[in-house]
Scaffold this motif. Structure first.
Motif, PDB file in Angstrom:
ATOM      1  N   PRO A  39      65.930  18.163  64.153  1.00 48.21           N
ATOM      2  CA  PRO A  39      66.652  19.445  64.125  1.00 48.21           C
ATOM      3  C   PRO A  39      66.746  20.071  62.750  1.00 48.21           C
ATOM      4  N   VAL A  40      67.007  19.263  61.711  1.00 51.60           N
ATOM      5  CA  VAL A  40      67.080  19.858  60.379  1.00 51.60           C
ATOM      6  C   VAL A  40      65.686  20.280  59.907  1.00 51.60           C
ATOM      7  N   TYR A  41      64.654  19.580  60.330  1.00 53.25           N
ATOM      8  CA  TYR A  41      63.283  19.991  60.015  1.00 53.25           C
ATOM      9  C   TYR A  41      62.957  21.329  60.679  1.00 53.25           C
ATOM     10  N   LYS A  42      63.326  21.470  61.950  1.00 49.37           N
ATOM     11  CA  LYS A  42      63.099  22.735  62.649  1.00 49.37           C
ATOM     12  C   LYS A  42      63.948  23.859  62.063  1.00 49.37           C
ATOM     13  N   ALA A  43      65.170  23.512  61.634  1.00 55.86           N
ATOM     14  CA  ALA A  43      66.043  24.536  61.055  1.00 55.86           C
ATOM     15  C   ALA A  43      65.451  25.104  59.772  1.00 55.86           C
ATOM     16  N   PHE A  44      64.922  24.250  58.917  1.00 54.82           N
ATOM     17  CA  PHE A  44      64.307  24.726  57.685  1.00 54.82           C
ATOM     18  C   PHE A  44      62.947  25.384  57.944  1.00 54.82           C
ATOM     19  N   ARG A  45      62.286  24.973  58.990  1.00 52.25           N
ATOM     20  CA  ARG A  45      60.966  25.538  59.287  1.00 52.25           C
ATOM     21  C   ARG A  45      61.068  26.953  59.833  1.00 52.25           C
ATOM     22  N   SER A  46      61.967  27.181  60.765  1.00 49.11           N
ATOM     23  CA  SER A  46      62.048  28.478  61.436  1.00 49.11           C
ATOM     24  C   SER A  46      63.368  29.204  61.203  1.00 49.11           C
ATOM     25  N   ASP A  47      64.207  28.680  60.315  1.00 44.47           N
ATOM     26  CA  ASP A  47      65.504  29.301  60.024  1.00 44.47           C
ATOM     27  C   ASP A  47      66.302  29.480  61.318  1.00 44.47           C
ATOM     28  N   SER A  48      66.422  28.378  62.054  1.00 42.60           N
ATOM     29  CA  SER A  48      67.078  28.407  63.360  1.00 42.60           C
ATOM     30  C   SER A  48      68.553  28.058  63.214  1.00 42.60           C
ATOM     31  N   SER A  49      69.410  28.967  63.639  1.00 40.88           N
ATOM     32  CA  SER A  49      70.854  28.721  63.587  1.00 40.88           C
ATOM     33  C   SER A  49      71.255  27.626  64.568  1.00 40.88           C
ATOM     34  N   PHE A  50      70.648  27.610  65.726  1.00 42.43           N
ATOM     35  CA  PHE A  50      70.974  26.581  66.720  1.00 42.43           C
ATOM     36  C   PHE A  50      70.621  25.192  66.210  1.00 42.43           C
ATOM     37  N   SER A  51      69.479  25.070  65.564  1.00 44.00           N
ATOM     38  CA  SER A  51      69.079  23.768  65.018  1.00 44.00           C
ATOM     39  C   SER A  51      70.033  23.322  63.919  1.00 44.00           C
ATOM     40  N   PHE A  52      70.489  24.264  63.109  1.00 40.78           N
ATOM     41  CA  PHE A  52      71.459  23.911  62.066  1.00 40.78           C
ATOM     42  C   PHE A  52      72.742  23.383  62.681  1.00 40.78           C
ATOM     43  N   PHE A  53      73.281  24.074  63.683  1.00 41.45           N
ATOM     44  CA  PHE A  53      74.539  23.642  64.291  1.00 41.45           C
ATOM     45  C   PHE A  53      74.371  22.306  65.015  1.00 41.45           C
ATOM     46  N   PHE A  54      73.250  22.110  65.658  1.00 40.66           N
ATOM     47  CA  PHE A  54      73.002  20.834  66.339  1.00 40.66           C
ATOM     48  C   PHE A  54      72.918  19.694  65.322  1.00 40.66           C
ATOM     49  N   PHE A  55      72.261  19.956  64.198  1.00 43.70           N
ATOM     50  CA  PHE A  55      72.167  18.937  63.154  1.00 43.70           C
ATOM     51  C   PHE A  55      73.551  18.594  62.608  1.00 43.70           C
ATOM     52  N   PHE A  56      74.371  19.590  62.301  1.00 41.82           N
ATOM     53  CA  PHE A  56      75.696  19.317  61.756  1.00 41.82           C
ATOM     54  C   PHE A  56      76.544  18.501  62.738  1.00 41.82           C
ATOM     55  N   PHE A  57      76.441  18.831  64.000  1.00 41.13           N
ATOM     56  CA  PHE A  57      77.234  18.132  65.009  1.00 41.13           C
ATOM     57  C   PHE A  57      76.829  16.656  65.099  1.00 41.13           C
ATOM     58  N   VAL A  58      75.534  16.381  65.141  1.00 37.85           N
ATOM     59  CA  VAL A  58      75.057  15.008  65.308  1.00 37.85           C
ATOM     60  C   VAL A  58      75.191  14.215  64.008  1.00 37.85           C
ATOM     61  N   PHE A  59      74.842  14.845  62.885  1.00 40.63           N
ATOM     62  CA  PHE A  59      74.838  14.106  61.635  1.00 40.63           C
ATOM     63  C   PHE A  59      76.255  13.752  61.177  1.00 40.63           C
ATOM     64  N   PHE A  60      77.240  14.528  61.583  1.00 40.01           N
ATOM     65  CA  PHE A  60      78.617  14.163  61.265  1.00 40.01           C
ATOM     66  C   PHE A  60      78.961  12.810  61.903  1.00 40.01           C
ATOM     67  N   PHE A  61      78.576  12.607  63.154  1.00 34.34           N
ATOM     68  CA  PHE A  61      78.804  11.318  63.803  1.00 34.34           C
ATOM     69  C   PHE A  61      77.938  10.227  63.182  1.00 34.34           C
TER      70      PHE A  61
END
Length: 339
Positions: free
Chosen positions: A209-231
């Protein structure tokens, strides 16, 4: 009668006012005091030399030239200003060319990704050609990740590799723990499960997700990464603590082995230190990714829009929705045709 005999048209008698006796007496006294001055008299000429000074002795042989120091300074100022303007123009042209090059690279990257998204051959994980298992993902930092996010994206990849190595070392530490104490077989079994489960799950759930977020500037991927990586950071902290019978070689488990087997305790402490480093690096990289996220202009609204668009354009979702609608329509038609 004499007054009547005079001719009124006769010329009057010329009277010279300077011939008055008082005037002539005053002039004579002034002349006696000052004397008559004659610049060409022998007395006056005697004070000067009779030689003539040549022109060549006074002036140089070169002709007289008007000094143009002011004009030269003005020309120098104009030349310096022109040089400065040329340098500024060259700098602006260089920056414009650099921006155009970057924009063209982004366009080429997006175009090639759109056109060849299905033609690219997966290259990760890097498996040998004779392996029956083929790579599952395509990963290329130089091609897909912009320059501003490439370093942080690589650091997240290195963190995942360190995470996988720590889980593998945890298996070895729990094996040593099990050999030192036969009652610790649960920790060894769970450590194998955590290694098999968390290694691919962490790659799919927070690294991709963080790779996709940086690749395509995806807001959804950023939020998904923050949610999972916090755990994930919370799991790192729990693993570093080392609660007994949880399958983790943490500080509590390693310290409990100091009295019975020092060598096993040292091995377990090393793994506990690795879990601690994972937790610290996870917190640092989470903050760094969040700072990058704030510069991208992503928002929760964009994440919702991307999620809705992704769900609506997903073929699996479309086929499932079509099947459900068809089944519902057939069921309603069958109920209407019944007695």
């Amino acid at each position: 009668m004499s007054e009547l005999d005079s001719n009124p048209f006769a010329d009057p008698v010329d009277v010279n006012p300077f011939q008055d006796a008082s005037v002539t007496q005053a002039i004579s006294k002034v002349n006696e005091i000052t004397g008559e001055y004659n610049p060409f008299s022998a007395t006056e000429m005697g004070t000067y030399t009779g030689t003539t000074i040549p022109v060549s002795a006074v002036s140089s042989s070169q002709p007289a030239v008007l000094q143009t120091s002011v004009e030269q300074s003005a020309q120098a100022t104009v030349a310096a200003a022109q040089t400065n303007l040329i340098k500024q123009q060259e700098e602006l042209e260089r920056k414009a060319a650099e921006l155009e090059r970057k924009e063209q690279e982004l366009k080429n990257r997006s175009t090639s990704r759109d056109l060849n998204s299905g033609a690219k051959e997966n290259n990760w994980p890097p498996l040998p050609t004779f392996s029956p298992i083929k790579p599952c993902f395509y990963q290329n930092f130089e091609e897909e990740i912009p320059d501003d996010y490439r370093r942080i994206c690589k650091r997240m990849y290195y963190l995942w590799m360190f995470h996988a190595a720590t889980l593998f070392l945890n298996v070895l530490a729990c094996l040593a723990y099990f050999t030192a104490d036969a009652a610790k077989g649960v920790d060894f079994g769970l450590s194998i499960l955590w290694f098999i489960l968390f290694t691919p799950v962490s790659f799919v759930c927070w690294y991709r997700p963080v790779y996709k977020a940086f690749r395509s500037d995806s807001s959804f991927s950023f939020f998904f990464f923050f949610f999972v990586f916090f755990f994930q950071v919370a799991v790192y902290i729990i693993q570093s603590v080392g609660i007994p019978s949880w399958g983790n070689s943490g500080w509590i488990s390693s310290i409990s082995m100091i009295g019975s087997n020092l060598a096993v305790a040292v091995v377990m402490m090393v793994v506990a230190g690795f879990f601690t480093v994972n937790a610290v690096l996870g917190v640092i990289l989470l903050q760094m990714v969040h700072s990058k996220y704030r510069r991208t202009g992503a928002s929760f609204t964009k994440a919702q829009q991307e999620f809705s668009q992704g769900v609506l354009t997903n073929r699996t979702f479309q086929s499932a929705a079509t099947s459900a609608a068809t089944s519902a329509a057939q069921g309603a038609f069958s109920s209407n045709q019944g007695p």
